[in-house]
Write a protein that holds these residues in place. Structure first.
Motif, PDB file in Angstrom:
ATOM      1  N   ALA A   5       0.835  -1.195   0.000  1.00  0.00           N
ATOM      2  CA  ALA A   5       0.000   0.000   0.000  1.00  0.00           C
ATOM      3  C   ALA A   5       0.872   1.247   0.000  1.00  0.00           C
ATOM      4  O   ALA A   5       1.881   1.318   0.689  1.00  0.00           O
ATOM      5  CB  ALA A   5      -0.911  -0.003   1.216  1.00  0.00           C
ATOM      6  N   SER A   6       0.458   2.213  -0.779  1.00  0.00           N
ATOM      7  CA  SER A   6       1.160   3.488  -0.829  1.00  0.00           C
ATOM      8  C   SER A   6       0.510   4.460   0.145  1.00  0.00           C
ATOM      9  O   SER A   6      -0.700   4.450   0.341  1.00  0.00           O
ATOM     10  CB  SER A   6       1.084   4.051  -2.251  1.00  0.00           C
ATOM     11  N   ASP A   7       1.334   5.305   0.768  1.00  0.00           N
ATOM     12  CA  ASP A   7       0.755   6.304   1.650  1.00  0.00           C
ATOM     13  C   ASP A   7       0.827   7.697   1.033  1.00  0.00           C
ATOM     14  O   ASP A   7       0.555   8.682   1.684  1.00  0.00           O
ATOM     15  CB  ASP A   7       1.426   6.272   3.025  1.00  0.00           C
ATOM     16  N   ARG A   8       1.181   7.767  -0.245  1.00  0.00           N
ATOM     17  CA  ARG A   8       1.215   9.031  -0.968  1.00  0.00           C
ATOM     18  C   ARG A   8       0.320   8.899  -2.192  1.00  0.00           C
ATOM     19  O   ARG A   8       0.397   7.928  -2.932  1.00  0.00           O
ATOM     20  CB  ARG A   8       2.642   9.356  -1.376  1.00  0.00           C
ATOM     21  N   TRP A   9      -0.546   9.885  -2.383  1.00  0.00           N
ATOM     22  CA  TRP A   9      -1.540   9.807  -3.438  1.00  0.00           C
ATOM     23  C   TRP A   9      -1.545  11.070  -4.290  1.00  0.00           C
ATOM     24  O   TRP A   9      -1.222  12.155  -3.831  1.00  0.00           O
ATOM     25  CB  TRP A   9      -2.937   9.630  -2.846  1.00  0.00           C
ATOM     26  N   SER A  10      -1.954  10.910  -5.505  1.00  0.00           N
ATOM     27  CA  SER A  10      -2.254  12.022  -6.402  1.00  0.00           C
ATOM     28  C   SER A  10      -3.768  12.015  -6.580  1.00  0.00           C
ATOM     29  O   SER A  10      -4.381  10.941  -6.668  1.00  0.00           O
ATOM     30  CB  SER A  10      -1.557  11.794  -7.746  1.00  0.00           C
ATOM     31  N   TYR A  11      -4.367  13.196  -6.599  1.00  0.00           N
ATOM     32  CA  TYR A  11      -5.824  13.291  -6.689  1.00  0.00           C
ATOM     33  C   TYR A  11      -6.240  14.041  -7.941  1.00  0.00           C
ATOM     34  O   TYR A  11      -5.506  14.899  -8.438  1.00  0.00           O
ATOM     35  CB  TYR A  11      -6.394  13.994  -5.459  1.00  0.00           C
ATOM     36  N   GLN A  12      -7.432  13.724  -8.416  1.00  0.00           N
ATOM     37  CA  GLN A  12      -7.986  14.398  -9.592  1.00  0.00           C
ATOM     38  C   GLN A  12      -9.493  14.506  -9.414  1.00  0.00           C
ATOM     39  O   GLN A  12     -10.137  13.581  -8.914  1.00  0.00           O
ATOM     40  CB  GLN A  12      -7.660  13.596 -10.858  1.00  0.00           C
ATOM     41  N   VAL A  13     -10.042  15.645  -9.820  1.00  0.00           N
ATOM     42  CA  VAL A  13     -11.493  15.829  -9.835  1.00  0.00           C
ATOM     43  C   VAL A  13     -11.913  16.017 -11.285  1.00  0.00           C
ATOM     44  O   VAL A  13     -11.368  16.868 -11.990  1.00  0.00           O
ATOM     45  CB  VAL A  13     -11.927  17.058  -8.998  1.00  0.00           C
ATOM     46  N   VAL A  14     -12.858  15.210 -11.729  1.00  0.00           N
ATOM     47  CA  VAL A  14     -13.365  15.277 -13.090  1.00  0.00           C
ATOM     48  C   VAL A  14     -14.837  15.654 -13.017  1.00  0.00           C
ATOM     49  O   VAL A  14     -15.590  15.054 -12.246  1.00  0.00           O
ATOM     50  CB  VAL A  14     -13.200  13.919 -13.815  1.00  0.00           C
ATOM     51  N   GLU A  15     -15.249  16.639 -13.803  1.00  0.00           N
ATOM     52  CA  GLU A  15     -16.661  17.011 -13.850  1.00  0.00           C
ATOM     53  C   GLU A  15     -17.315  16.381 -15.069  1.00  0.00           C
ATOM     54  O   GLU A  15     -16.769  16.427 -16.172  1.00  0.00           O
ATOM     55  CB  GLU A  15     -16.825  18.523 -13.906  1.00  0.00           C
ATOM     56  N   VAL A  16     -18.467  15.787 -14.844  1.00  0.00           N
ATOM     57  CA  VAL A  16     -19.251  15.191 -15.923  1.00  0.00           C
ATOM     58  C   VAL A  16     -20.514  16.020 -16.037  1.00  0.00           C
ATOM     59  O   VAL A  16     -21.311  16.080 -15.093  1.00  0.00           O
ATOM     60  CB  VAL A  16     -19.607  13.718 -15.624  1.00  0.00           C
ATOM     61  N   LYS A  17     -20.665  16.690 -17.158  1.00  0.00           N
ATOM     62  CA  LYS A  17     -21.844  17.521 -17.364  1.00  0.00           C
ATOM     63  C   LYS A  17     -22.998  16.628 -17.802  1.00  0.00           C
ATOM     64  O   LYS A  17     -23.040  16.158 -18.931  1.00  0.00           O
ATOM     65  CB  LYS A  17     -21.557  18.602 -18.386  1.00  0.00           C
ATOM     66  N   ALA A  18     -23.875  16.376 -16.864  1.00  0.00           N
ATOM     67  CA  ALA A  18     -25.036  15.527 -17.144  1.00  0.00           C
ATOM     68  C   ALA A  18     -26.132  16.371 -17.793  1.00  0.00           C
ATOM     69  O   ALA A  18     -26.380  17.496 -17.378  1.00  0.00           O
ATOM     70  CB  ALA A  18     -25.551  14.902 -15.860  1.00  0.00           C
ATOM     71  N   PHE A  19     -26.728  15.834 -18.807  1.00  0.00           N
ATOM     72  CA  PHE A  19     -27.866  16.488 -19.445  1.00  0.00           C
ATOM     73  C   PHE A  19     -28.773  15.403 -19.972  1.00  0.00           C
ATOM     74  O   PHE A  19     -28.385  14.243 -20.076  1.00  0.00           O
ATOM     75  CB  PHE A  19     -27.416  17.436 -20.560  1.00  0.00           C
ATOM     76  N   PHE A  20     -29.989  15.779 -20.258  1.00  0.00           N
ATOM     77  CA  PHE A  20     -30.941  14.789 -20.764  1.00  0.00           C
ATOM     78  C   PHE A  20     -30.372  14.155 -22.018  1.00  0.00           C
ATOM     79  O   PHE A  20     -29.926  14.833 -22.920  1.00  0.00           O
ATOM     80  CB  PHE A  20     -32.291  15.441 -21.053  1.00  0.00           C
TER      81      PHE A  20
END
Length: 58
Positions: free
Chosen positions: A2-17
């Motif tokens: 297990a790693s105790d160092r992480w890289s993070y990313q936030v992705v936005e998904v534009k939901a529409f009908f």
């Protein structure tokens, strides 16, 4: 190991009908192949984008 160092990313998904789940699944598959792991999903309002929170070991 297990790693105790992480890289993070936030992705936005534009939901529409008409947004197909397959489109979101394909995006998640692409990110998974790059080593990203989905850890949380947040949508603060029905008309706001869905935020996908991902992490991967450094």
């Amino acid at each position: 190991m297990a790693s105790d160092r992480w890289s993070y990313q936030v992705v936005e998904v534009k939901a529409f009908f008409g947004t197909k789940p397959e489109m979101v699944q394909e995006r998640l598959t692409q990110l998974g192949l790059q080593g990203w792991e989905l850890v949380a999903v947040l949508q603060t309002h029905p008309f706001k984008p869905v935020q996908l929170y991902l992490k991967k070991p450094l």
